[in-house]
Design a protein around this motif. Structure first.
Motif, PDB file in Angstrom:
ATOM      1  N   SER A 246       0.830  -1.203   0.000  1.00  0.00           N
ATOM      2  CA  SER A 246       0.000   0.000   0.000  1.00  0.00           C
ATOM      3  C   SER A 246       0.866   1.255   0.000  1.00  0.00           C
ATOM      4  CB  SER A 246      -0.949   0.010   1.204  1.00  0.00           C
ATOM      5  OG  SER A 246      -0.242   0.154   2.417  1.00  0.00           O
ATOM      6  N   ASP A 250       0.445   4.212  -2.630  1.00  0.00           N
ATOM      7  CA  ASP A 250       0.306   5.624  -2.279  1.00  0.00           C
ATOM      8  C   ASP A 250       1.314   6.492  -3.037  1.00  0.00           C
ATOM      9  OD1 ASP A 250      -1.751   5.067  -0.542  1.00  0.00           O
ATOM     10  OD2 ASP A 250      -0.490   5.046   1.249  1.00  0.00           O
ATOM     11  N   GLN A 265      -7.826   3.639  -6.457  1.00  0.00           N
ATOM     12  CA  GLN A 265      -7.481   3.321  -5.079  1.00  0.00           C
ATOM     13  C   GLN A 265      -7.374   1.805  -4.943  1.00  0.00           C
ATOM     14  OE1 GLN A 265     -10.425   4.446  -2.207  1.00  0.00           O
ATOM     15  NE2 GLN A 265      -9.095   4.098  -0.452  1.00  0.00           N
ATOM     16  N   ARG A 268      -8.115  -0.069   1.164  1.00  0.00           N
ATOM     17  CA  ARG A 268      -9.044   0.697   2.000  1.00  0.00           C
ATOM     18  C   ARG A 268      -9.127   0.025   3.371  1.00  0.00           C
ATOM     19  NH1 ARG A 268     -14.579   0.847   2.707  1.00  0.00           N
ATOM     20  NH2 ARG A 268     -14.830  -0.924   1.282  1.00  0.00           N
ATOM     21  N   ALA A 269      -8.102   0.302   4.190  1.00  0.00           N
ATOM     22  CA  ALA A 269      -8.031  -0.242   5.556  1.00  0.00           C
ATOM     23  C   ALA A 269      -8.401  -1.722   5.607  1.00  0.00           C
ATOM     24  CB  ALA A 269      -8.941   0.565   6.483  1.00  0.00           C
ATOM     25  N   ARG A 282     -11.217  -4.691   0.100  1.00  0.00           N
ATOM     26  CA  ARG A 282     -10.348  -3.635   0.620  1.00  0.00           C
ATOM     27  C   ARG A 282      -8.877  -3.851   0.264  1.00  0.00           C
ATOM     28  NH1 ARG A 282     -12.678  -0.975   5.166  1.00  0.00           N
ATOM     29  NH2 ARG A 282     -14.745  -1.736   5.718  1.00  0.00           N
ATOM     30  N   ILE A 285      -7.521  -3.942  -4.452  1.00  0.00           N
ATOM     31  CA  ILE A 285      -8.854  -3.799  -5.028  1.00  0.00           C
ATOM     32  C   ILE A 285      -8.847  -3.953  -6.540  1.00  0.00           C
ATOM     33  CG2 ILE A 285     -10.821  -2.218  -5.275  1.00  0.00           C
ATOM     34  CD1 ILE A 285      -9.941  -0.988  -2.561  1.00  0.00           C
ATOM     35  N   ASP A 439      -5.733   4.440   9.509  1.00  0.00           N
ATOM     36  CA  ASP A 439      -6.670   3.567   8.791  1.00  0.00           C
ATOM     37  C   ASP A 439      -8.067   3.623   9.395  1.00  0.00           C
ATOM     38  OD1 ASP A 439      -4.750   2.858   7.007  1.00  0.00           O
ATOM     39  OD2 ASP A 439      -4.768   0.717   7.451  1.00  0.00           O
ATOM     40  N   SER A 442      -9.612   6.787   8.349  1.00  0.00           N
ATOM     41  CA  SER A 442      -9.886   6.818   6.909  1.00  0.00           C
ATOM     42  C   SER A 442     -11.191   6.127   6.539  1.00  0.00           C
ATOM     43  CB  SER A 442      -8.725   6.172   6.139  1.00  0.00           C
ATOM     44  OG  SER A 442      -8.706   4.753   6.342  1.00  0.00           O
ATOM     45  N   LEU A 443     -11.738   5.321   7.456  1.00  0.00           N
ATOM     46  CA  LEU A 443     -13.014   4.662   7.188  1.00  0.00           C
ATOM     47  C   LEU A 443     -14.155   5.672   7.127  1.00  0.00           C
ATOM     48  CD1 LEU A 443     -12.686   1.548   9.533  1.00  0.00           C
ATOM     49  CD2 LEU A 443     -12.413   1.604   7.051  1.00  0.00           C
ATOM     50  N   ASP A 446     -11.452  11.349   4.512  1.00  0.00           N
ATOM     51  CA  ASP A 446     -10.156  11.406   3.836  1.00  0.00           C
ATOM     52  C   ASP A 446      -9.191  12.128   4.766  1.00  0.00           C
ATOM     53  OD1 ASP A 446      -7.929  12.265   2.273  1.00  0.00           O
ATOM     54  OD2 ASP A 446      -9.103  11.958   0.453  1.00  0.00           O
TER      55      ASP A 446
END
Length: 487
Positions: A246, A250, A265, A268-269, A282, A285, A439, A442-443, A446
């Motif tokens: 990840s 990024d 993306q 996602r956590a 997640r 993806i 993380d 971030s759920l 942003d």
């Protein structure tokens, strides 16, 4: 040229300046030249493979478009072009694995034959860009996108340097229109991209590389370790792999964003997933959605009987395992995740009509059980992903609980075997705690945008703190490869 190298620190600003200085109509040339230069830095011979793949898929798409009225012709072109792309991938990545296993089977049948193997270097990122070309060809055949006429633009789509090594696996419908759009420099977008890159470097240099010391220490010499050392090394590997992959993503997304291009993306956590199905929504993806759209759904998805549905899930995950590498370890890892999902389907709380899903309070309480359980199941599967051989993986499973009846000795032995002190644990746990907070936050929001909107005296201390962590915690002068480069 690694993202975490001095050469990339020089390369990216030069590309950025040239890209925004020249007129829009010539910017694709900068992207193509920089992408091929970036890719050739790993070996000029790799250019031939990616260029061949590009030419084949570009030509096939145009041929499918030109004969769309004749349904049989486009389908034939699709099958032929996809077969060629898969053959290229098979030749470089799976040929030796296939011949060695074929030889083993024949020898068991008393047919003496020695495996014929090739000494070929695996082209960097081949699994990623081959899957990307396949999705493009299928989408053109389905009529979901038009065949790209501009060869230069299409070549950029395949080789775009931020994502060519480790993805994301971009769809033509998202990236190609952006390469045609007239972009204007936007400070906020470039600023966001740089901050995203900084967070990626924190995950890679501080967490992934820091934890790799303990993971490699144990997994590279497994017979010397037993008990909690094996569990802790596996836990560290779960964090290492996530931060390594990840973190790369990024940096890739940030590099593209400062050029005005938005990539998919890819995470996602994932370790806050409440089920294995949720985990794969997640984690990586772009790959999981690719497998869903081009393998699972064409096989029938869940629109078939229960047995066939279970088979579709298992086939999809076995292919996922094989995509990661030519090894039975990866295939078994994929099979374990397939079995997880099949078993999950029998539990009532996953149903949309379940009271656990309809009642927020029950769902919240359930998550306290399912999130840690999912993480433990994922960590169990990572053992087969990290171990070099099946024998080593089973050694870990056999010896990870040795001495657990005396818990204090069990933990002390781990500290002695791995050379861990209280200060070492704090040194590694603080960055992990920061990752956990990021993380979790971030759920709902942003995080980068949230911080960017704060006042100067709030956001800048945070930026400086992250930069100091990168400088203080990372290994100086060390440029380590990203784990997913081998795939």
């Amino acid at each position: 040229m690694l993202f975490n190298s001095f050469s990339y620190a020089l390369f990216l600003p030069i590309v950025f300046i040239l890209y925004w200085l020249i007129p829009q109509k010539f910017r694709w040339i900068i992207l193509l030249m920089s992408s091929y230069y970036f890719y050739a830095s790993w070996g000029p011979q790799y250019i031939a493979v990616i260029l061949l793949t590009t030419i084949i898929s570009y030509t096939a798409a145009l041929l499918m478009k030109s004969r769309r009225k004749n349904r049989l012709y486009p389908k034939t072109i699709l099958i032929l072009s996809v077969t060629i792309c898969v053959t290229i991938l098979f030749f470089f990545k799976y040929f030796n694995f296939f011949t060695e296993n074929l030889s083993f089977v024949l020898q068991k049948l008393s047919i003496p034959i020695q495996p014929f193997t090739l000494k070929l270097a695996l082209p960097i990122g081949i699994s990623f860009y081959i899957f990307q070309t396949i999705s493009y060809l299928v989408d053109v055949y389905r009529g979901e996108i038009r065949a790209e006429k501009d060869f230069g633009i299409y070549a950029v789509y395949i080789s775009f340097f931020p994502k060519v090594m480790q993805g994301p696996i971009e769809r033509g419908k998202k990236l190609l229109p952006q390469l045609h759009t007239c972009q204007s420099f936007q400070y906020n977008q470039a600023s966001y991209g740089l901050k995203l890159m900084a967070w990626g470097y924190f995950k890679k240099l501080v967490l992934a590389d820091g934890l790799s010391v303990y993971v490699n220490q144990v997994y590279n010499n497994l017979p010397s370790y037993q008990g909690f050392s094996l569990i802790l090394a596996t836990f560290f590997f779960a964090i290492q792999l996530y931060c390594d992959f990840s973190g790369y993503t990024d940096i890739a997304l940030g590099s593209a964003k400062i050029l005005g291009i938005n990539l998919t993306q890819n995470f996602r956590a994932p370790y806050f997933a409440s089920s294995i199905k949720d985990f794969w929504g997640r984690w990586h993806i772009s790959l999981s959605s690719w497998l869903r759209d081009y393998i699972y759904i064409p096989l029938g998805g869940n629109r078939v009987g229960k047995i066939r549905h279970a088979a579709n899930i298992m086939i999809t995950f076995l292919i996922s395992g094989l995509w990661h590498g030519a090894s039975w370890n990866y295939i078994l890892w994929g099979g374990i995740h397939g079995a997880y999902q099949i078993i999950e389907g029998f539990f009532p709380w996953n149903s949309k009509t379940s009271p656990f899903q309809r009642n927020k309070h029950l769902h919240f309480l359930l998550c306290f059980i399912t999130i840690p359980l999912t993480f433990l199941l994922v960590c169990f599967a990572w053992i087969f992903f990290r171990a070099a051989t099946m024998q080593e993986a089973f050694y870990v499973l056999k010896n990870m609980f040795t001495g657990i009846t005396h818990i204090s000795v069990y933990l002390q032995d781990c500290a002695l075997q791995m050379g861990l002190t209280f200060n070492h644990l704090i040194f590694n746990c603080l960055p992990i705690l920061l990752l956990f907070i990021y993380d979790l936050t971030s759920l709902k929001t942003d995080v980068i945008t949230f911080i960017s909107r704060k006042r100067f005296f709030i956001r800048w201390p945070i930026y400086i703190f992250i930069l100091l962590l990168i400088l203080l915690f990372s290994e100086k002068g060390v440029s380590t490869e990203f784990i997913y480069m081998q795939f």
